[in-house]
Design a protein around this motif. Structure first.
Motif, PDB file in Angstrom:
ATOM      1  N   GLY A  69       0.790  -1.169   0.121  1.00 41.71           N
ATOM      2  CA  GLY A  69      -0.025  -0.165  -0.012  1.00 41.71           C
ATOM      3  C   GLY A  69       0.834   1.181  -0.040  1.00 41.71           C
ATOM      4  N   ARG A  70       2.182   1.148   0.800  1.00 43.14           N
ATOM      5  CA  ARG A  70       2.904   2.374   0.814  1.00 43.14           C
ATOM      6  C   ARG A  70       3.572   2.544  -0.507  1.00 43.14           C
ATOM      7  N   ALA A  71       3.740   1.636  -1.463  1.00 44.24           N
ATOM      8  CA  ALA A  71       4.610   1.539  -2.676  1.00 44.24           C
ATOM      9  C   ALA A  71       3.791   2.027  -3.730  1.00 44.24           C
ATOM     10  N   ILE A  72       2.348   1.787  -3.546  1.00 46.30           N
ATOM     11  CA  ILE A  72       1.548   2.778  -4.723  1.00 46.30           C
ATOM     12  C   ILE A  72       1.245   4.112  -4.508  1.00 46.30           C
ATOM     13  N   PRO A  73       1.769   4.702  -5.737  1.00 45.10           N
ATOM     14  CA  PRO A  73       1.547   6.251  -5.388  1.00 45.10           C
ATOM     15  C   PRO A  73      -0.145   6.686  -5.540  1.00 45.10           C
ATOM     16  N   THR A  74      -0.763   7.349  -4.625  1.00 49.82           N
ATOM     17  CA  THR A  74      -2.145   7.674  -4.503  1.00 49.82           C
ATOM     18  C   THR A  74      -2.531   8.148  -5.905  1.00 49.82           C
ATOM     19  N   PHE A  75      -1.843   9.386  -6.248  1.00 50.49           N
ATOM     20  CA  PHE A  75      -2.373   9.726  -7.365  1.00 50.49           C
ATOM     21  C   PHE A  75      -2.470   8.855  -8.603  1.00 50.49           C
ATOM     22  N   ALA A  76      -1.575   7.794  -8.774  1.00 55.71           N
ATOM     23  CA  ALA A  76      -1.440   6.822  -9.903  1.00 55.71           C
ATOM     24  C   ALA A  76      -2.891   6.092  -9.751  1.00 55.71           C
ATOM     25  N   LEU A  77      -3.018   5.638  -8.369  1.00 54.70           N
ATOM     26  CA  LEU A  77      -4.242   4.676  -8.078  1.00 54.70           C
ATOM     27  C   LEU A  77      -5.653   5.564  -8.085  1.00 54.70           C
ATOM     28  N   LEU A  78      -5.758   6.993  -8.052  1.00 54.88           N
ATOM     29  CA  LEU A  78      -6.678   7.839  -8.448  1.00 54.88           C
ATOM     30  C   LEU A  78      -7.003   7.803  -9.932  1.00 54.88           C
ATOM     31  N   ALA A  79      -6.022   7.938 -10.693  1.00 59.60           N
ATOM     32  CA  ALA A  79      -6.050   8.313 -11.978  1.00 59.60           C
ATOM     33  C   ALA A  79      -6.460   6.955 -12.661  1.00 59.60           C
ATOM     34  N   LEU A  81      -8.319   4.603 -11.078  1.00 63.05           N
ATOM     35  CA  LEU A  81      -9.841   4.583 -10.570  1.00 63.05           C
ATOM     36  C   LEU A  81     -10.894   5.426 -11.358  1.00 63.05           C
ATOM     37  N   VAL A  82     -10.151   6.612 -11.651  1.00 60.08           N
ATOM     38  CA  VAL A  82     -11.154   7.504 -12.505  1.00 60.08           C
ATOM     39  C   VAL A  82     -11.301   7.135 -13.784  1.00 60.08           C
ATOM     40  N   ALA A  83     -10.211   6.477 -14.405  1.00 57.83           N
ATOM     41  CA  ALA A  83     -10.341   6.166 -16.051  1.00 57.83           C
ATOM     42  C   ALA A  83     -11.116   4.871 -16.018  1.00 57.83           C
ATOM     43  N   ALA A  84     -11.145   4.025 -15.114  1.00 57.35           N
ATOM     44  CA  ALA A  84     -12.057   2.745 -14.915  1.00 57.35           C
ATOM     45  C   ALA A  84     -13.615   2.962 -15.184  1.00 57.35           C
ATOM     46  N   ASP A  85     -14.223   2.025 -15.561  1.00 61.86           N
ATOM     47  CA  ASP A  85     -15.669   2.029 -15.850  1.00 61.86           C
ATOM     48  C   ASP A  85     -16.394   2.381 -14.339  1.00 61.86           C
ATOM     49  N   TRP A  86     -15.711   1.813 -13.359  1.00 59.32           N
ATOM     50  CA  TRP A  86     -16.356   2.015 -11.888  1.00 59.32           C
ATOM     51  C   TRP A  86     -15.161   2.118 -11.011  1.00 59.32           C
ATOM     52  N   PRO A  87     -15.210   2.989 -10.126  1.00 59.60           N
ATOM     53  CA  PRO A  87     -16.037   4.013  -9.904  1.00 59.60           C
ATOM     54  C   PRO A  87     -16.156   5.174 -10.831  1.00 59.60           C
ATOM     55  N   GLY A  88     -15.151   5.370 -11.779  1.00 63.58           N
ATOM     56  CA  GLY A  88     -15.321   6.379 -12.731  1.00 63.58           C
ATOM     57  C   GLY A  88     -15.011   7.922 -12.182  1.00 63.58           C
ATOM     58  N   GLY A  96     -18.623  15.260  -4.280  1.00 68.29           N
ATOM     59  CA  GLY A  96     -18.327  16.090  -5.606  1.00 68.29           C
ATOM     60  C   GLY A  96     -17.857  15.095  -6.964  1.00 68.29           C
ATOM     61  N   ARG A  97     -17.365  15.623  -8.021  1.00 68.41           N
ATOM     62  CA  ARG A  97     -16.726  14.890  -8.738  1.00 68.41           C
ATOM     63  C   ARG A  97     -15.643  13.815  -8.711  1.00 68.41           C
ATOM     64  N   ALA A  98     -15.744  12.731  -8.994  1.00 68.04           N
ATOM     65  CA  ALA A  98     -14.900  11.535  -8.638  1.00 68.04           C
ATOM     66  C   ALA A  98     -14.714  11.465  -7.533  1.00 68.04           C
ATOM     67  N   ALA A 105      -9.389   5.830  -3.126  1.00 69.05           N
ATOM     68  CA  ALA A 105      -7.986   6.123  -3.111  1.00 69.05           C
ATOM     69  C   ALA A 105      -7.307   6.416  -1.677  1.00 69.05           C
ATOM     70  N   LEU A 106      -8.224   7.514  -0.886  1.00 68.38           N
ATOM     71  CA  LEU A 106      -7.665   7.688   0.364  1.00 68.38           C
ATOM     72  C   LEU A 106      -7.873   6.858   1.394  1.00 68.38           C
ATOM     73  N   VAL A 107      -8.811   5.855   1.232  1.00 65.44           N
ATOM     74  CA  VAL A 107      -8.948   4.776   2.386  1.00 65.44           C
ATOM     75  C   VAL A 107      -7.720   3.772   1.949  1.00 65.44           C
ATOM     76  N   LEU A 108      -7.387   3.509   0.947  1.00 63.73           N
ATOM     77  CA  LEU A 108      -6.339   2.725   0.705  1.00 63.73           C
ATOM     78  C   LEU A 108      -5.091   3.283   1.257  1.00 63.73           C
ATOM     79  N   PHE A 109      -4.878   4.519   0.942  1.00 63.86           N
ATOM     80  CA  PHE A 109      -3.733   5.160   1.340  1.00 63.86           C
ATOM     81  C   PHE A 109      -3.536   5.315   2.959  1.00 63.86           C
ATOM     82  N   ALA A 110      -4.790   5.185   3.596  1.00 66.76           N
ATOM     83  CA  ALA A 110      -4.935   5.224   5.020  1.00 66.76           C
ATOM     84  C   ALA A 110      -4.653   3.952   5.910  1.00 66.76           C
ATOM     85  N   LEU A 111      -4.940   2.805   5.099  1.00 62.57           N
ATOM     86  CA  LEU A 111      -4.837   1.595   5.631  1.00 62.57           C
ATOM     87  C   LEU A 111      -3.679   1.072   6.101  1.00 62.57           C
TER      88      LEU A 111
END
Length: 256
Positions: A69-79, A81-88, A96-98, A105-111
């Motif tokens: 979880g620490r190794a995955i950049p949060t912004f990359a994970l967010l990108a 998730l946004v590009a996928a069909d879900w959650p989009g 708000g939007r996205a 992304a924030l939950v996975l970052f906090a775990l």
């Protein structure tokens, strides 16, 4: 120096704090994002980590999941998730939007800090204390609830404190997908070459992070049984609380 003066002026301008896109509205949006993500991460991660620590199993899994979880950049994970069909990138209520993608992304970052600290906290409860609880006839559930969990709380609270500040600071990435929060103030300011606005948003993020850190540190001390015991034992007695000697000079026994 001119930039700092303009930033100071922006912060003390009442118009900067009002309206739907003002500092107050963006601050509340980011607080909502942070509180929701942290609460969800605690509900998902802490029960599992505490139970595995109580059983003394799954340590390898817990620690390695945290490291991944620490190794995955949060912004990359967010990108992703946004590009996928879900959650989009669709709107998600007050987030708000996205909003859903940002929350995930924030939950996975906090775990990671929550899982690591929760597991380690339970494993560090002294063995002799556990054996004493068993000797008193406590069941495993009673030992967990009445002995292990209170002693583990300070380390657990440390993980919550770390996750809180990290999630608060990272929640600004919501602005990169046109989401809510103070990140909108920062990105819009720099996009319009209004560096004073961008700097003001960053200053507010930093100041709130300090406030959250101080509040979380106070909460961590409050749940520490050793700290509370030390403060009670070292507190001076009042005049009315001073204990009287059990034997006066006149009542002292004489030798034969």
């Amino acid at each position: 120096m001119e930039l700092f003066a303009e930033t100071w002026q922006y912060l003390f301008d009442a118009d900067s704090w009002t309206g739907g896109g003002g500092l107050v509205a963006r601050l509340l949006e980011q607080l909502l994002l942070t509180a929701t993500a942290l609460a969800a991460a605690m509900l998902l991660g802490l029960p599992l980590a505490l139970w595995l620590g109580h059983l003394g199993r799954g340590g390898f899994l817990a620690v390695n999941i945290s490291n991944v979880g620490r190794a995955i950049p949060t912004f990359a994970l967010l990108a992703l998730l946004v590009a996928a069909d879900w959650p989009g990138s669709g709107d998600f209520g007050p987030y708000g939007r996205a909003g859903l993608a940002t929350l995930i992304a924030l939950v996975l970052f906090a775990l990671p800090p929550l899982i690591t600290n929760g597991y380690v906290a339970m494993r560090e409860v002294p063995t002799d204390v556990k054996e004493a609880a068993d000797g008193m006839g406590m069941s495993r559930r009673q030992r967990f609830r009445r002995v292990e969990l209170p002693l583990a709380l300070p380390v657990v609270a440390s993980g919550v404190r770390l996750a809180l500040v990290q999630v608060w600071a990272t929640a600004t990435i919501a602005a990169l997908v046109a989401g809510p929060g103070l990140g909108r103030i920062i990105t819009e300011g720099f996009a319009r070459n209004d560096y004073a606005q961008g700097m003001a948003g960053a200053v507010v993020v930093a100041l709130v992070a300090l406030v959250l850190e101080v509040a979380a540190a106070a909460l961590q001390r409050a749940v520490d049984p050793m700290s509370n015991a030390a403060s009670h034992s070292s507190s001076p007695r009042g005049v009315g609380e001073m204990s009287e000697p059990s034997t006066t000079v006149e009542e002292a026994p004489t030798g034969s």
